[in-house]
Design a protein around this motif. Structure first.
Motif, PDB file in Angstrom:
ATOM      1  N   TYR A 134       0.890  -1.253  -0.032  1.00 54.87           N
ATOM      2  CA  TYR A 134      -0.061   0.070   0.038  1.00 54.87           C
ATOM      3  C   TYR A 134       0.767   1.151  -0.005  1.00 54.87           C
ATOM      4  O   TYR A 134       0.690   2.294  -0.576  1.00 54.87           O
ATOM      5  CB  TYR A 134      -1.021   0.065   1.295  1.00 54.87           C
ATOM      6  N   LYS A 135       1.950   1.078   0.745  1.00 49.68           N
ATOM      7  CA  LYS A 135       2.750   2.376   0.775  1.00 49.68           C
ATOM      8  C   LYS A 135       3.418   2.847  -0.589  1.00 49.68           C
ATOM      9  O   LYS A 135       3.351   3.948  -0.851  1.00 49.68           O
ATOM     10  CB  LYS A 135       3.788   2.173   1.881  1.00 49.68           C
ATOM     11  N   ILE A 136       3.694   1.790  -1.263  1.00 53.58           N
ATOM     12  CA  ILE A 136       4.323   2.017  -2.617  1.00 53.58           C
ATOM     13  C   ILE A 136       3.503   2.597  -3.389  1.00 53.58           C
ATOM     14  O   ILE A 136       3.533   3.423  -4.137  1.00 53.58           O
ATOM     15  CB  ILE A 136       4.825   0.505  -3.114  1.00 53.58           C
ATOM     16  N   PHE A 137       2.019   1.983  -3.382  1.00 53.52           N
ATOM     17  CA  PHE A 137       1.058   2.548  -4.330  1.00 53.52           C
ATOM     18  C   PHE A 137       0.789   4.302  -3.821  1.00 53.52           C
ATOM     19  O   PHE A 137       0.573   5.043  -4.627  1.00 53.52           O
ATOM     20  CB  PHE A 137      -0.297   1.802  -4.130  1.00 53.52           C
ATOM     21  N   ARG A 138       0.915   4.298  -2.666  1.00 55.48           N
ATOM     22  CA  ARG A 138       0.530   5.693  -2.196  1.00 55.48           C
ATOM     23  C   ARG A 138       1.823   6.646  -2.558  1.00 55.48           C
ATOM     24  O   ARG A 138       1.476   8.105  -3.061  1.00 55.48           O
ATOM     25  CB  ARG A 138       0.406   5.720  -0.484  1.00 55.48           C
TER      26      ARG A 138
END
Length: 94
Positions: free
Chosen positions: A57-61
């Motif tokens: 999720y952090k990468i996507f954000r």
């Protein structure tokens, strides 16, 4: 284990794929096309253990972001990525 299905705007794909590769996150890329705006997008399939979901999720954000676009009906917000997460009963690499 979870299966993540992400519909991503094409403009983010190169950086996403590179970042996932560097993070040793396996991803399958499938070409697809948008429904409402008919914009180019890509579908990504990722398998992740539950404890690694926040990392993904952090990468996507960090890479994707929503934007507003003009339409015949006014300005509409379009997401940079739409992510679905489903349970996986079993996973094999053969």
């Amino acid at each position: 284990m979870k299966m993540m299905i992400a519909i991503v705007q094409d403009k983010f794909i190169d950086k996403l794929m590179s970042t996932f590769y560097d993070a040793e996150i396996y991803v399958t890329k499938i070409a697809s096309s948008g429904g409402f705006f008919k914009n180019g997008n890509t579908t990504l399939l990722l398998g992740a253990e539950e404890e690694n979901l926040e990392k993904v999720y952090k990468i996507f954000r960090e890479i994707t972001e929503a934007e507003e676009v003009d339409t015949a009906r006014g300005r509409v917000q379009v997401s940079g990525a739409t992510i679905f997460v489903v349970d996986v009963e079993d996973s094999l690499r053969i």
